[in-house]
Write a protein that holds these residues in place. Structure first.
Motif, PDB file in Angstrom:
ATOM      1  N   GLY A  48       0.774  -1.234   0.000  1.00 58.93           N
ATOM      2  CA  GLY A  48       0.000   0.000   0.000  1.00 58.93           C
ATOM      3  C   GLY A  48       0.804   1.281   0.000  1.00 58.93           C
ATOM      4  N   GLY A  49       2.111   1.193   0.087  1.00 56.43           N
ATOM      5  CA  GLY A  49       2.914   2.402   0.040  1.00 56.43           C
ATOM      6  C   GLY A  49       2.932   2.988  -1.357  1.00 56.43           C
ATOM      7  N   GLY A  50       3.530   4.182  -1.470  1.00 55.18           N
ATOM      8  CA  GLY A  50       3.637   4.815  -2.777  1.00 55.18           C
ATOM      9  C   GLY A  50       3.933   6.284  -2.667  1.00 55.18           C
ATOM     10  N   LEU A  51       3.766   6.958  -3.785  1.00 55.77           N
ATOM     11  CA  LEU A  51       3.996   8.400  -3.877  1.00 55.77           C
ATOM     12  C   LEU A  51       2.651   9.115  -3.882  1.00 55.77           C
ATOM     13  CD1 LEU A  51       5.825  10.874  -4.432  1.00 55.77           C
ATOM     14  CD2 LEU A  51       5.618  10.324  -6.876  1.00 55.77           C
ATOM     15  N   VAL A  52       2.525  10.108  -3.025  1.00 56.46           N
ATOM     16  CA  VAL A  52       1.275  10.854  -2.931  1.00 56.46           C
ATOM     17  C   VAL A  52       1.588  12.317  -2.670  1.00 56.46           C
ATOM     18  CG1 VAL A  52       1.043  10.405  -0.449  1.00 56.46           C
ATOM     19  CG2 VAL A  52      -0.999  10.863  -1.814  1.00 56.46           C
ATOM     20  N   GLN A  53       0.725  13.187  -3.116  1.00 53.42           N
ATOM     21  CA  GLN A  53       0.906  14.612  -2.875  1.00 53.42           C
ATOM     22  C   GLN A  53       0.470  14.963  -1.446  1.00 53.42           C
ATOM     23  OE1 GLN A  53      -1.218  16.708  -5.996  1.00 53.42           O
ATOM     24  NE2 GLN A  53       0.657  16.849  -7.223  1.00 53.42           N
ATOM     25  N   ALA A  54       1.054  16.016  -0.945  1.00 46.26           N
ATOM     26  CA  ALA A  54       0.664  16.493   0.383  1.00 46.26           C
ATOM     27  C   ALA A  54      -0.843  16.731   0.424  1.00 46.26           C
ATOM     28  CB  ALA A  54       1.415  17.771   0.714  1.00 46.26           C
ATOM     29  N   GLY A  55      -1.450  16.305   1.517  1.00 49.66           N
ATOM     30  CA  GLY A  55      -2.887  16.404   1.653  1.00 49.66           C
ATOM     31  C   GLY A  55      -3.631  15.154   1.221  1.00 49.66           C
ATOM     32  N   GLY A  56      -2.933  14.256   0.571  1.00 51.94           N
ATOM     33  CA  GLY A  56      -3.552  13.024   0.096  1.00 51.94           C
ATOM     34  C   GLY A  56      -3.621  11.953   1.165  1.00 51.94           C
ATOM     35  N   SER A  57      -4.066  10.775   0.741  1.00 57.93           N
ATOM     36  CA  SER A  57      -4.262   9.654   1.662  1.00 57.93           C
ATOM     37  C   SER A  57      -3.622   8.390   1.117  1.00 57.93           C
ATOM     38  CB  SER A  57      -5.757   9.399   1.878  1.00 57.93           C
ATOM     39  OG  SER A  57      -6.401  10.499   2.451  1.00 57.93           O
ATOM     40  N   GLY A  60       9.016  -3.692   5.138  1.00 59.67           N
ATOM     41  CA  GLY A  60       8.804  -2.263   4.987  1.00 59.67           C
ATOM     42  C   GLY A  60       8.219  -1.892   3.636  1.00 59.67           C
ATOM     43  N   THR A  61       7.500  -0.783   3.636  1.00 60.51           N
ATOM     44  CA  THR A  61       6.950  -0.235   2.399  1.00 60.51           C
ATOM     45  C   THR A  61       7.196   1.270   2.388  1.00 60.51           C
ATOM     46  OG1 THR A  61       4.954  -0.131   1.003  1.00 60.51           O
ATOM     47  CG2 THR A  61       4.610   0.077   3.374  1.00 60.51           C
ATOM     48  N   GLN A  62       7.641   1.765   1.237  1.00 57.99           N
ATOM     49  CA  GLN A  62       8.027   3.177   1.140  1.00 57.99           C
ATOM     50  C   GLN A  62       6.793   4.063   0.965  1.00 57.99           C
ATOM     51  OE1 GLN A  62      11.283   4.718   1.139  1.00 57.99           O
ATOM     52  NE2 GLN A  62      10.012   6.565   1.265  1.00 57.99           N
ATOM     53  N   VAL A  63       6.742   5.117   1.751  1.00 64.56           N
ATOM     54  CA  VAL A  63       5.733   6.165   1.600  1.00 64.56           C
ATOM     55  C   VAL A  63       6.469   7.465   1.319  1.00 64.56           C
ATOM     56  CG1 VAL A  63       3.963   7.543   2.749  1.00 64.56           C
ATOM     57  CG2 VAL A  63       4.018   5.057   3.053  1.00 64.56           C
ATOM     58  N   THR A  64       6.150   8.103   0.212  1.00 66.38           N
ATOM     59  CA  THR A  64       6.762   9.374  -0.155  1.00 66.38           C
ATOM     60  C   THR A  64       5.665  10.394  -0.376  1.00 66.38           C
ATOM     61  OG1 THR A  64       8.604   8.221  -1.230  1.00 66.38           O
ATOM     62  CG2 THR A  64       8.296  10.554  -1.757  1.00 66.38           C
ATOM     63  N   VAL A  65       5.755  11.502   0.345  1.00 63.34           N
ATOM     64  CA  VAL A  65       4.768  12.567   0.239  1.00 63.34           C
ATOM     65  C   VAL A  65       5.454  13.785  -0.365  1.00 63.34           C
ATOM     66  CG1 VAL A  65       3.058  13.961   1.434  1.00 63.34           C
ATOM     67  CG2 VAL A  65       3.609  11.664   2.276  1.00 63.34           C
ATOM     68  N   SER A  66       4.983  14.202  -1.513  1.00 61.04           N
ATOM     69  CA  SER A  66       5.579  15.353  -2.188  1.00 61.04           C
ATOM     70  C   SER A  66       4.846  16.632  -1.813  1.00 61.04           C
ATOM     71  CB  SER A  66       5.533  15.145  -3.694  1.00 61.04           C
ATOM     72  OG  SER A  66       4.185  15.072  -4.133  1.00 61.04           O
ATOM     73  N   SER A  67       5.603  17.711  -1.776  1.00 62.44           N
ATOM     74  CA  SER A  67       5.011  19.004  -1.376  1.00 62.44           C
ATOM     75  C   SER A  67       4.456  19.752  -2.576  1.00 62.44           C
ATOM     76  CB  SER A  67       6.061  19.851  -0.675  1.00 62.44           C
ATOM     77  OG  SER A  67       7.176  20.021  -1.512  1.00 62.44           O
ATOM     78  N   SER A 111      -4.523  13.333   5.130  1.00 67.28           N
ATOM     79  CA  SER A 111      -3.866  14.645   5.248  1.00 67.28           C
ATOM     80  C   SER A 111      -2.353  14.484   5.363  1.00 67.28           C
ATOM     81  CB  SER A 111      -4.415  15.399   6.469  1.00 67.28           C
ATOM     82  OG  SER A 111      -5.807  15.563   6.370  1.00 67.28           O
ATOM     83  N   LEU A 112      -1.795  13.701   4.475  1.00 66.51           N
ATOM     84  CA  LEU A 112      -0.377  13.392   4.547  1.00 66.51           C
ATOM     85  C   LEU A 112       0.487  14.636   4.340  1.00 66.51           C
ATOM     86  CD1 LEU A 112      -0.483   9.976   2.726  1.00 66.51           C
ATOM     87  CD2 LEU A 112       0.477  10.359   4.999  1.00 66.51           C
ATOM     88  N   LYS A 113       1.622  14.635   5.032  1.00 62.97           N
ATOM     89  CA  LYS A 113       2.561  15.751   4.977  1.00 62.97           C
ATOM     90  C   LYS A 113       3.907  15.240   4.495  1.00 62.97           C
ATOM     91  CE  LYS A 113       0.369  17.626   9.163  1.00 62.97           C
ATOM     92  NZ  LYS A 113       0.608  18.067  10.561  1.00 62.97           N
ATOM     93  N   PRO A 114       4.727  16.123   3.928  1.00 57.13           N
ATOM     94  CA  PRO A 114       6.061  15.673   3.496  1.00 57.13           C
ATOM     95  C   PRO A 114       6.857  15.007   4.629  1.00 57.13           C
ATOM     96  CG  PRO A 114       5.580  17.812   2.561  1.00 57.13           C
ATOM     97  CD  PRO A 114       4.445  17.506   3.517  1.00 57.13           C
ATOM     98  N   GLU A 115       6.650  15.435   5.844  1.00 60.04           N
ATOM     99  CA  GLU A 115       7.383  14.843   6.971  1.00 60.04           C
ATOM    100  C   GLU A 115       6.907  13.431   7.308  1.00 60.04           C
ATOM    101  OE1 GLU A 115       5.920  17.848   6.863  1.00 60.04           O
ATOM    102  OE2 GLU A 115       4.977  18.363   8.797  1.00 60.04           O
ATOM    103  N   ASP A 116       5.863  12.960   6.675  1.00 57.13           N
ATOM    104  CA  ASP A 116       5.428  11.573   6.824  1.00 57.13           C
ATOM    105  C   ASP A 116       6.228  10.631   5.927  1.00 57.13           C
ATOM    106  OD1 ASP A 116       2.055  12.763   7.045  1.00 57.13           O
ATOM    107  OD2 ASP A 116       3.303  12.036   8.704  1.00 57.13           O
ATOM    108  N   THR A 117       7.056  11.198   5.061  1.00 59.22           N
ATOM    109  CA  THR A 117       7.866  10.376   4.164  1.00 59.22           C
ATOM    110  C   THR A 117       8.814   9.482   4.953  1.00 59.22           C
ATOM    111  OG1 THR A 117       7.770  11.975   2.359  1.00 59.22           O
ATOM    112  CG2 THR A 117       9.632  10.441   2.362  1.00 59.22           C
ATOM    113  N   ALA A 118       8.735   8.181   4.701  1.00 58.69           N
ATOM    114  CA  ALA A 118       9.552   7.210   5.433  1.00 58.69           C
ATOM    115  C   ALA A 118       9.258   5.818   4.893  1.00 58.69           C
ATOM    116  CB  ALA A 118       9.239   7.249   6.928  1.00 58.69           C
ATOM    117  N   VAL A 119      10.058   4.861   5.333  1.00 59.65           N
ATOM    118  CA  VAL A 119       9.712   3.460   5.141  1.00 59.65           C
ATOM    119  C   VAL A 119       8.865   3.052   6.338  1.00 59.65           C
ATOM    120  CG1 VAL A 119      10.567   1.111   4.911  1.00 59.65           C
ATOM    121  CG2 VAL A 119      11.823   3.009   3.841  1.00 59.65           C
ATOM    122  N   TYR A 120       7.722   2.479   6.060  1.00 64.16           N
ATOM    123  CA  TYR A 120       6.788   2.067   7.107  1.00 64.16           C
ATOM    124  C   TYR A 120       6.878   0.558   7.314  1.00 64.16           C
ATOM    125  CZ  TYR A 120       4.698   6.667   7.385  1.00 64.16           C
ATOM    126  OH  TYR A 120       4.495   8.022   7.598  1.00 64.16           O
TER     127      TYR A 120
END
Length: 124
Positions: free
Chosen positions: A8-17, A117-124, A85-94
């Motif tokens: 379920g990890g991936g790349l998402v824009q800030a504010g996304g889910s 682990g699964t990578q979560v990347t939140v772009s600003s 409401s994801l934020k760039p600071e949520d970027t991490a391996v979960y």
């Protein structure tokens, strides 16, 4: 052998889910507390959320409280983490973790099994 597989990890824009899921095999899931942790580059692994074996007790770190929900399905042997409401600071391996006890808590030392682990990347 106990296995934990995150998805379920991936790349998402800030504010996304995103919704992370962890499938557990090789252990009696209904007697296992579960937790989610994350590790950002250059930082230590930190607690995100946990849920007791029955699902009745949940805990969250302050930075995700109100934005995230941990749930489990003891019939399917899965635990999910819904993050909004994801934020760039949520970027991490979960990482998903399992504890051989009914209550896990926030300390990584209380958990006996870990996923890859699964990578979560939140772009600003």
């Amino acid at each position: 052998q106990v296995q934990l597989v995150e998805s379920g990890g991936g790349l998402v824009q800030a504010g996304g889910s995103l919704r992370l899921s962890c499938a557990v095999s090789g252990r009696s899931f209904s007697s296992t507390a579960m937790g989610w942790f994350r590790q950002a580059p250059g930082k230590e692994r930190e607690f995100v959320a946990d849920i007791s074996s029955s699902g009745g007790v949940r805990g969250y770190t302050d930075s995700v409280k109100g934005r995230s929900t941990i749930t489990r399905d003891n019939a399917k042997n899965t635990v999910d983490l819904q993050m909004n409401s994801l934020k760039p600071e949520d970027t991490a391996v979960y990482y998903c973790a399992a504890a051989s006890r009914p209550f896990g808590g926030s300390s990584p030392e209380r958990y006996d099994y870990w996923g890859q682990g699964t990578q979560v990347t939140v772009s600003s």
